[in-house]
Write a protein that holds these residues in place. Structure first.
Motif, PDB file in Angstrom:
ATOM      1  N   GLN A 228       0.834  -1.205   0.000  1.00 49.30           N
ATOM      2  CA  GLN A 228       0.000   0.000   0.000  1.00 49.30           C
ATOM      3  C   GLN A 228       0.869   1.256   0.000  1.00 49.30           C
ATOM      4  OE1 GLN A 228      -2.195  -1.039   3.517  1.00 49.30           O
ATOM      5  NE2 GLN A 228      -4.044  -1.574   2.354  1.00 49.30           N
ATOM      6  N   ASN A 229       1.975   1.216   0.727  1.00 50.58           N
ATOM      7  CA  ASN A 229       2.902   2.353   0.726  1.00 50.58           C
ATOM      8  C   ASN A 229       3.474   2.585  -0.657  1.00 50.58           C
ATOM      9  OD1 ASN A 229       2.838   3.429   3.310  1.00 50.58           O
ATOM     10  ND2 ASN A 229       4.197   1.862   4.123  1.00 50.58           N
ATOM     11  N   ALA A 230       3.834   1.497  -1.363  1.00 41.51           N
ATOM     12  CA  ALA A 230       4.394   1.620  -2.710  1.00 41.51           C
ATOM     13  C   ALA A 230       3.359   2.223  -3.659  1.00 41.51           C
ATOM     14  CB  ALA A 230       4.842   0.246  -3.211  1.00 41.51           C
ATOM     15  N   MET A 231       2.113   1.742  -3.573  1.00 38.75           N
ATOM     16  CA  MET A 231       1.056   2.261  -4.441  1.00 38.75           C
ATOM     17  C   MET A 231       0.807   3.743  -4.155  1.00 38.75           C
ATOM     18  SD  MET A 231      -0.905   1.568  -6.903  1.00 38.75           S
ATOM     19  CE  MET A 231      -1.050  -0.198  -7.023  1.00 38.75           C
ATOM     20  N   THR A 232       0.824   4.122  -2.897  1.00 40.44           N
ATOM     21  CA  THR A 232       0.636   5.519  -2.526  1.00 40.44           C
ATOM     22  C   THR A 232       1.761   6.375  -3.101  1.00 40.44           C
ATOM     23  OG1 THR A 232      -0.394   4.807  -0.470  1.00 40.44           O
ATOM     24  CG2 THR A 232       0.314   7.080  -0.571  1.00 40.44           C
ATOM     25  N   GLN A 233       2.963   5.872  -3.027  1.00 43.27           N
ATOM     26  CA  GLN A 233       4.119   6.613  -3.551  1.00 43.27           C
ATOM     27  C   GLN A 233       4.001   6.812  -5.055  1.00 43.27           C
ATOM     28  OE1 GLN A 233       6.262   7.968  -1.401  1.00 43.27           O
ATOM     29  NE2 GLN A 233       6.998   9.086  -3.186  1.00 43.27           N
ATOM     30  N   VAL A 234       3.478   5.801  -5.772  1.00 47.16           N
ATOM     31  CA  VAL A 234       3.280   5.931  -7.221  1.00 47.16           C
ATOM     32  C   VAL A 234       2.311   7.076  -7.512  1.00 47.16           C
ATOM     33  CG1 VAL A 234       2.266   4.766  -9.236  1.00 47.16           C
ATOM     34  CG2 VAL A 234       3.835   3.531  -7.742  1.00 47.16           C
ATOM     35  N   PHE A 235       1.220   7.134  -6.759  1.00 47.59           N
ATOM     36  CA  PHE A 235       0.243   8.202  -6.970  1.00 47.59           C
ATOM     37  C   PHE A 235       0.838   9.573  -6.649  1.00 47.59           C
ATOM     38  CE2 PHE A 235      -3.100   4.848  -6.385  1.00 47.59           C
ATOM     39  CZ  PHE A 235      -3.659   4.984  -7.650  1.00 47.59           C
ATOM     40  N   VAL A 236       1.593   9.650  -5.591  1.00 43.87           N
ATOM     41  CA  VAL A 236       2.204  10.917  -5.197  1.00 43.87           C
ATOM     42  C   VAL A 236       3.188  11.383  -6.264  1.00 43.87           C
ATOM     43  CG1 VAL A 236       3.756  12.001  -3.505  1.00 43.87           C
ATOM     44  CG2 VAL A 236       1.862  10.574  -2.726  1.00 43.87           C
TER      45      VAL A 236
END
Length: 157
Positions: free
Chosen positions: A140-148
């Motif tokens: 989830q952290n990785a996916m959030t970072q992609v969006f950011v």
């Protein structure tokens, strides 16, 4: 020569002494003012009792918040223990004798500590299900970072 009505008039006019306008010296107006005043006196004697009870409850509630329970739970536990102080005395202790009130409050709360713990368990379980920034998995952290990163890229363009 005194007549019966004169006695009644004198009694009403004596009661209306100090009223404003015609209410203090004209019998027809004064009898209405006295009736209204006596009605309000009766009503307000009852209301004063309610007002004091509300004040006592507010003071007790404010005092027991410090010990982690609200007024309703505290009074429920308190009544089960059968301590003989009423709300008026509890409120007076909370205001003028905080050390004595602390002794009572800690005793009541300690007697029902297990009940309080059991009551809080479902809330703690629900809190574990909440997703916050601190409880995200690595994926989830990785996916959030992609969006950011995507948003940052768009704003730079």
């Amino acid at each position: 020569v005194f007549f019966a009505f004169m006695v009644n008039h004198a009694k009403i006019l004596k009661l209306s002494k100090g009223y404003r306008g015609a209410a203090n010296n004209i019998f027809r107006v004064s009898i209405q003012a006295v009736y209204r005043a006596q009605t309000n006196q009766y009503k307000d004697r009852k209301h004063r009792k309610r007002s004091y009870r509300t004040l006592w409850i507010a003071r007790i509630n404010a005092a027991v918040q410090y010990y982690g329970v609200n007024y309703s739970r505290f009074m429920g536990y308190y009544s089960k223990l059968g301590i003989g102080l009423n709300r008026k005395m509890l409120a007076e202790l909370a205001v003028s004798e905080p050390i004595s009130f602390r002794a009572i409050a800690t005793y009541v709360v300690s007697q029902f500590k297990d009940v309080e713990e059991a009551r809080l368990i479902p809330a703690r379980e629900r809190a574990k299900l909440w997703v916050t920034r601190d409880t995200l998995t690595d994926e989830q952290n990785a996916m959030t970072q992609v969006f950011v990163d995507a948003l940052n890229k768009k704003t730079k363009e």
